[in-house]
Design an enzyme around this catalytic site. Structure first.
Site, PDB file in Angstrom:
ATOM      1  N   PRO A 145       5.968  42.165  48.247  1.00 48.36           N
ATOM      2  CA  PRO A 145       5.046  41.153  48.738  1.00 48.36           C
ATOM      3  C   PRO A 145       4.948  39.901  47.869  1.00 48.36           C
ATOM      4  CG  PRO A 145       3.870  43.081  47.913  1.00 48.36           C
ATOM      5  CD  PRO A 145       5.319  43.447  47.994  1.00 48.36           C
ATOM      6  N   ASN A 146       4.854  38.788  48.574  1.00 53.69           N
ATOM      7  CA  ASN A 146       4.648  37.447  48.016  1.00 53.69           C
ATOM      8  C   ASN A 146       5.892  36.839  47.388  1.00 53.69           C
ATOM      9  OD1 ASN A 146       1.821  37.293  48.680  1.00 53.69           O
ATOM     10  ND2 ASN A 146       1.474  38.807  47.096  1.00 53.69           N
ATOM     11  N   GLU A 157      15.105  49.019  39.145  1.00 51.92           N
ATOM     12  CA  GLU A 157      13.882  48.237  39.389  1.00 51.92           C
ATOM     13  C   GLU A 157      14.010  46.928  38.605  1.00 51.92           C
ATOM     14  OE1 GLU A 157      10.472  50.310  37.870  1.00 51.92           O
ATOM     15  OE2 GLU A 157       9.082  48.672  38.295  1.00 51.92           O
ATOM     16  N   ASN A 197      12.665  44.975  43.663  1.00 50.93           N
ATOM     17  CA  ASN A 197      11.541  44.338  42.988  1.00 50.93           C
ATOM     18  C   ASN A 197      10.327  44.633  43.875  1.00 50.93           C
ATOM     19  OD1 ASN A 197       9.509  42.816  41.917  1.00 50.93           O
ATOM     20  ND2 ASN A 197      10.746  40.982  41.603  1.00 50.93           N
ATOM     21  N   ALA A 237       3.825  43.628  43.513  1.00 48.38           N
ATOM     22  CA  ALA A 237       2.555  44.280  43.138  1.00 48.38           C
ATOM     23  C   ALA A 237       2.517  45.756  43.532  1.00 48.38           C
ATOM     24  CB  ALA A 237       1.386  43.525  43.763  1.00 48.38           C
ATOM     25  N   HIS A 259      12.080  43.140  37.682  1.00 48.69           N
ATOM     26  CA  HIS A 259      10.953  42.209  37.710  1.00 48.69           C
ATOM     27  C   HIS A 259      11.407  40.887  37.110  1.00 48.69           C
ATOM     28  CE1 HIS A 259       8.067  45.268  38.871  1.00 48.69           C
ATOM     29  NE2 HIS A 259       8.686  46.065  38.025  1.00 48.69           N
ATOM     30  N   TYR A 302       7.381  32.548  37.401  1.00 50.39           N
ATOM     31  CA  TYR A 302       8.481  33.062  38.227  1.00 50.39           C
ATOM     32  C   TYR A 302       9.658  32.100  38.360  1.00 50.39           C
ATOM     33  CZ  TYR A 302       4.888  36.463  39.352  1.00 50.39           C
ATOM     34  OH  TYR A 302       3.917  37.432  39.256  1.00 50.39           O
ATOM     35  N   ARG A 352       2.250  40.887  30.090  1.00 48.05           N
ATOM     36  CA  ARG A 352       1.239  40.317  30.983  1.00 48.05           C
ATOM     37  C   ARG A 352      -0.019  41.187  30.994  1.00 48.05           C
ATOM     38  NH1 ARG A 352       3.853  38.471  36.456  1.00 48.05           N
ATOM     39  NH2 ARG A 352       1.835  37.376  36.531  1.00 48.05           N
ATOM     40  N   ARG A 410       4.959  28.400  44.015  1.00 47.74           N
ATOM     41  CA  ARG A 410       3.743  28.592  43.212  1.00 47.74           C
ATOM     42  C   ARG A 410       4.142  29.229  41.878  1.00 47.74           C
ATOM     43  NH1 ARG A 410       1.777  26.985  47.308  1.00 47.74           N
ATOM     44  NH2 ARG A 410       0.171  27.769  48.715  1.00 47.74           N
TER      45      ARG A 410
HETATM   46  O1  CA2 Z   1       7.725  39.779  37.758  1.00 55.24           O
HETATM   47  C1  CA2 Z   1       7.908  40.241  38.881  1.00 55.24           C
HETATM   48  O2  CA2 Z   1       8.984  40.155  39.469  1.00 55.24           O
HETATM   49  C2  CA2 Z   1       6.748  40.894  39.630  1.00 55.24           C
HETATM   50  O3  CA2 Z   1       7.266  42.028  40.332  1.00 55.24           O
HETATM   51  C3  CA2 Z   1       6.229  39.857  40.599  1.00 55.24           C
HETATM   52  C4  CA2 Z   1       4.983  40.307  41.348  1.00 55.24           C
HETATM   53  C5  CA2 Z   1       3.925  40.835  40.404  1.00 55.24           C
HETATM   54  O4  CA2 Z   1       2.853  41.370  41.146  1.00 55.24           O
HETATM   55  C6  CA2 Z   1       4.477  41.899  39.480  1.00 55.24           C
HETATM   56  O5  CA2 Z   1       3.442  42.300  38.592  1.00 55.24           O
HETATM   57  C7  CA2 Z   1       5.656  41.381  38.701  1.00 55.24           C
HETATM   58  C8  CA2 Z   1       4.364  39.141  42.103  1.00 55.24           C
HETATM   59  C9  CA2 Z   1       5.273  38.503  43.073  1.00 55.24           C
HETATM   60  C10 CA2 Z   1       4.590  37.298  43.604  1.00 55.24           C
HETATM   61  O6  CA2 Z   1       5.528  36.275  43.626  1.00 55.24           O
HETATM   62  C11 CA2 Z   1       5.080  35.009  43.666  1.00 55.24           C
HETATM   63  C12 CA2 Z   1       6.046  34.051  43.585  1.00 55.24           C
HETATM   64  C13 CA2 Z   1       5.683  32.748  43.590  1.00 55.24           C
HETATM   65  C14 CA2 Z   1       4.367  32.392  43.690  1.00 55.24           C
HETATM   66  C15 CA2 Z   1       3.407  33.364  43.779  1.00 55.24           C
HETATM   67  C16 CA2 Z   1       3.761  34.681  43.768  1.00 55.24           C
END
Ligand code: CA2
Length: 149
Positions: free
Chosen positions: A12-13, A100, A76, A79, A102, A25, A109, A20
């Site tokens: 997700p996201n 996996e 990946n 969350a 990230h 990221y 974090r 963002r």
């Molecule tokens: O670091 C990673 O790849 C994560 O899997 C990314 C997740 C986060 O919840 C994990 O703790 C670590 C979040 C992905 C959200 O991606 C976004 C990308 C751009 C803007 C906002 C969110």
């Protein structure tokens, strides 16, 4: 000999990549990440299927679909890493190598990001290397698949 398929699943996201939080990221988009994976896979002589979903159940169905189709899986879980026993259970049923990935270093974090259920089901974990983590995961899986032949 058939070309092995590697599935790359994104949670997700991650569709918001590049729009963002670039300080966490990076500035690259999900489409650019898919292109990187496709080009890397082509160079390695493996097939790749790249998908993203914001739905836990859809990710779980894709894990089920990987059985018998894919030789390896990169995920990946975003969350869902930190919450989803259901996704972990689905991955535990697979007998293919799983990595996996990230983008960020989850260990540097917030405390709630420092535990991943998914790591219980993964053969390897890469974090903190941005897009390069996906490229390295593809290289590692291609090596493992070659050794297994
Ligand atoms: O670091 C990673 O790849 C994560 O899997 C990314 C997740 C986060 O919840 C994990 O703790 C670590 C979040 C992905 C959200 O991606 C976004 C990308 C751009 C803007 C906002 C969110």
């Amino acid at each position: 000999m058939t070309t092995p398929l590697i599935m790359v699943l994104n949670g997700p996201n991650l569709n918001l990549l590049g729009q963002r939080e670039p300080e966490i990221y990076g500035t690259g988009t999900l489409d650019e990440l898919e292109t990187l994976c496709a080009e890397t896979a082509e160079g390695l002589g493996v097939g790749v299927e790249f998908r993203q979903s914001n739905l836990e159940g859809e990710l779980i169905s894709w894990v089920h679909e990987a059985r018998g189709r894919a030789g390896g899986l990169i995920i990946n879980p975003a969350a869902y890493s930190h919450t989803s026993i259901a996704l972990m259970d689905a991955l535990l049923t697979l007998d293919i190598p799983i990595i996996e990935v990230h983008l960020s270093n989850i260990h540097r974090r917030e405390a709630f990001r420092q535990h991943s259920y998914i790591s219980n089901a993964a053969d390897g974990v890469i974090c903190g290397l941005g897009f390069a983590g996906y490229r390295l995961a593809l290289i590692a899986l291609s090596d493992i698949l070659e050794e297994d032949q």
